[in-house]
Scaffold this active site. Structure first.
Site, mmCIF file in Angstrom:
data_model
loop_
_atom_site.group_PDB
_atom_site.id
_atom_site.type_symbol
_atom_site.label_atom_id
_atom_site.label_comp_id
_atom_site.label_asym_id
_atom_site.label_seq_id
_atom_site.Cartn_x
_atom_site.Cartn_y
_atom_site.Cartn_z
ATOM 1 N N ASN A 9 1.093 -1.110 -0.026
ATOM 2 C CA ASN A 9 -0.045 -0.017 0.043
ATOM 3 C C ASN A 9 0.874 1.321 0.029
ATOM 4 O O ASN A 9 1.366 1.443 1.024
ATOM 5 C CB ASN A 9 -0.841 -0.115 1.363
ATOM 6 C CG ASN A 9 -1.639 1.136 1.262
ATOM 7 O OD1 ASN A 9 -1.796 2.216 0.398
ATOM 8 N ND2 ASN A 9 -2.266 1.352 2.589
ATOM 9 N N TRP A 10 1.152 1.768 -1.319
ATOM 10 C CA TRP A 10 1.862 3.057 -1.259
ATOM 11 C C TRP A 10 1.279 4.406 -0.626
ATOM 12 O O TRP A 10 2.039 5.252 -0.588
ATOM 13 C CB TRP A 10 2.159 3.381 -2.722
ATOM 14 C CG TRP A 10 2.825 2.451 -3.779
ATOM 15 C CD1 TRP A 10 3.069 0.859 -3.189
ATOM 16 C CD2 TRP A 10 3.374 2.196 -4.913
ATOM 17 N NE1 TRP A 10 3.780 0.364 -4.077
ATOM 18 C CE2 TRP A 10 3.790 0.995 -5.427
ATOM 19 C CE3 TRP A 10 3.113 3.301 -5.877
ATOM 20 C CZ2 TRP A 10 4.410 0.781 -6.600
ATOM 21 C CZ3 TRP A 10 3.781 3.019 -7.126
ATOM 22 C CH2 TRP A 10 4.386 1.777 -7.514
ATOM 23 N N LYS A 11 0.045 4.297 -0.335
ATOM 24 C CA LYS A 11 -0.355 5.377 0.547
ATOM 25 C C LYS A 11 -0.263 6.640 -0.467
ATOM 26 O O LYS A 11 -0.273 6.292 -1.729
ATOM 27 C CB LYS A 11 -0.080 5.535 1.889
ATOM 28 C CG LYS A 11 -0.087 4.273 2.579
ATOM 29 C CD LYS A 11 0.103 4.401 4.120
ATOM 30 C CE LYS A 11 -0.027 3.343 5.099
ATOM 31 N NZ LYS A 11 0.065 3.402 6.394
ATOM 32 N N HIS A 98 -9.435 1.278 5.428
ATOM 33 C CA HIS A 98 -8.187 1.392 5.786
ATOM 34 C C HIS A 98 -7.968 2.346 7.042
ATOM 35 O O HIS A 98 -9.127 3.404 6.947
ATOM 36 C CB HIS A 98 -6.865 1.731 4.928
ATOM 37 C CG HIS A 98 -5.420 1.864 5.515
ATOM 38 N ND1 HIS A 98 -5.232 2.867 6.448
ATOM 39 C CD2 HIS A 98 -4.678 1.045 5.079
ATOM 40 C CE1 HIS A 98 -3.946 2.419 6.686
ATOM 41 N NE2 HIS A 98 -3.609 1.229 5.863
ATOM 42 N N GLU A 100 -6.476 4.726 8.140
ATOM 43 C CA GLU A 100 -6.220 6.200 7.648
ATOM 44 C C GLU A 100 -7.613 6.693 7.017
ATOM 45 O O GLU A 100 -7.989 7.865 7.353
ATOM 46 C CB GLU A 100 -5.267 6.439 7.007
ATOM 47 C CG GLU A 100 -3.951 6.042 7.755
ATOM 48 C CD GLU A 100 -2.740 5.500 6.884
ATOM 49 O OE1 GLU A 100 -2.610 5.289 5.693
ATOM 50 O OE2 GLU A 100 -1.758 4.881 7.393
ATOM 51 N N GLU A 170 -4.892 -4.647 10.841
ATOM 52 C CA GLU A 170 -3.911 -3.685 10.866
ATOM 53 C C GLU A 170 -3.873 -2.901 12.276
ATOM 54 O O GLU A 170 -4.880 -1.887 12.207
ATOM 55 C CB GLU A 170 -3.878 -2.588 9.855
ATOM 56 C CG GLU A 170 -3.700 -3.120 8.410
ATOM 57 C CD GLU A 170 -3.173 -2.392 7.506
ATOM 58 O OE1 GLU A 170 -2.252 -2.732 6.849
ATOM 59 O OE2 GLU A 170 -3.764 -1.169 7.427
ATOM 60 N N GLY A 176 3.122 2.283 10.850
ATOM 61 C CA GLY A 176 3.990 3.782 10.769
ATOM 62 C C GLY A 176 4.682 3.952 11.979
ATOM 63 O O GLY A 176 5.474 5.178 12.003
ATOM 64 N N SER A 216 3.822 -1.829 10.444
ATOM 65 C CA SER A 216 5.450 -2.009 10.592
ATOM 66 C C SER A 216 6.099 -3.507 10.064
ATOM 67 O O SER A 216 6.627 -4.019 10.950
ATOM 68 C CB SER A 216 5.772 -1.572 11.981
ATOM 69 O OG SER A 216 5.367 -0.148 12.163
ATOM 70 N N GLY A 237 3.053 -1.015 4.362
ATOM 71 C CA GLY A 237 3.083 0.472 4.001
ATOM 72 C C GLY A 237 4.565 0.788 3.745
ATOM 73 O O GLY A 237 5.128 0.688 2.730
ATOM 74 N N GLY A 238 5.054 1.333 4.757
ATOM 75 C CA GLY A 238 6.479 1.989 4.507
ATOM 76 C C GLY A 238 7.481 1.281 3.624
ATOM 77 O O GLY A 238 8.231 1.551 2.570
HETATM 78 P P1 13P Z 1 3.446 0.578 7.665
HETATM 79 O O1 13P Z 1 4.053 -0.835 7.195
HETATM 80 O O2 13P Z 1 4.018 1.673 7.115
HETATM 81 O O3 13P Z 1 3.104 0.363 9.280
HETATM 82 O O4 13P Z 1 1.850 0.628 7.160
HETATM 83 C C1 13P Z 1 0.916 -0.292 7.327
HETATM 84 C C2 13P Z 1 -0.294 0.036 6.609
HETATM 85 O O5 13P Z 1 -0.867 0.836 6.944
HETATM 86 C C3 13P Z 1 -0.487 -0.806 5.323
HETATM 87 O O6 13P Z 1 -1.883 -0.583 4.791
#
Ligand code: 13P
Length: 253
Positions: A9-11, A98, A100, A170, A176, A216, A237-238
């Site tokens: 997930n590149w966000k 998600h 967010e 999640e 993050g 993470s 994510g990251g």
């Molecule tokens: P991180 O891997 O950056 O913690 O993000 C997880 C995430 O929200 C994937 O959708």
């Protein structure tokens, strides 16, 4: 056998050139290094999706996902993107719910149920996200909270529809933050979710449901997380923004 999945997930990251460079690197690494039974999914921002699709169209292990879709079929919703548009460019998946989006855009369980319906109606696999805040984790009621997210957004589906869904757990406190749920914490929630799904849809559907862990997840902890009996992969994510890290996570099974 449950499908093993690693989704990136590149966000809201990567310009066109950055996204194409990252995709090209991942395509090359995955072709050379990744075993055939793992499904790799890339979820770039909407504007990059057609060109990312172009780069992965001949790679049978890599699939395209959106990060969100609107809960309406079409119409006067400026700035929004529908499930049918996502499907029309060759995407196969869409991330729904998600944390967010729940937090910043106030998406509710009822609204997410509509998104899930439209995703399925357009032949998209929903990657449905659930998870608790630190406050709820510390209150001890996290399993009830997470199961309720699943119930309110997914349990209206028929068994056939539900069998097309992927769930991502999640924990918000691990997203993050560099703070990962331990493999025991992840396994505990994944097993509870599977049991809850079995109560509604039966053992066969629960057993074949892929439940991904997100929060993470990195190359150095993915192996331990993916070794848990109820963890079927990750939503990253990251670490999905670096081709080497992302591919190493895919190789962690
Ligand atoms: P991180 O891997 O950056 O913690 O993000 C997880 C995430 O929200 C994937 O959708």
């Amino acid at each position: 056998m449950r499908q093993k999945i690693v989704a990136g997930n590149w966000k809201m990251n990567n310009t066109l050139n950055e996204g194409l460079k990252l995709t090209t690197e991942i395509v090359n690494m995955v072709a050379d290094e990744v075993r055939g039974d793992v499904k790799v999914i890339l979820a770039p921002p909407f504007v990059l999706m057609p060109q990312v699709k172009n780069l992965i169209k001949n790679v049978d292990k890599i699939y395209l996902s959106a990060q969100n879709c609107n809960e309406n079929v079409s119409g006067a919703f400026t700035g929004e993107v529908s499930a049918s548009m996502i499907s029309s460019i060759g995407a196969t998946h869409v991330i729904i719910g998600h944390s967010e989006r729940r937090e910043y855009f106030k998406e509710t369980n009822a609204q997410l149920a509509k998104k899930v319906d439209l995703a399925l109606a357009n032949n998209l696999t929903p990657i449905f996200c659930c998870g608790e805040s630190l406050e709820i984790r510390e209150s001890g009621n996290y399993e009830t909270f997470i199961c309720n997210q699943i119930k309110e957004s997914l349990f209206h589906l028929s068994a056939d529809e539900f069998s097309k869904v992927v769930i991502a757990y999640e924990p918000i406190w691990a997203i993050g933050t560099g703070k990962t749920a331990s493999s025991q914490q992840a396994q505990e929630v994944h097993a509870a979710l599977r049991k809850y799904v079995a109560g509604q849809y039966g053992d066969d559907i629960a057993e074949s449901l892929s439940i991904l862990y997100g929060g993470s997840c990195k190359p150095d902890n993915a192996k331990e997380l993916f070794a848990c009996p109820d963890v079927d992969g990750g939503l990253i994510g990251g670490a999905s923004l670096k081709s080497r890290d992302f591919t190493d996570i895919v190789k962690s099974f």
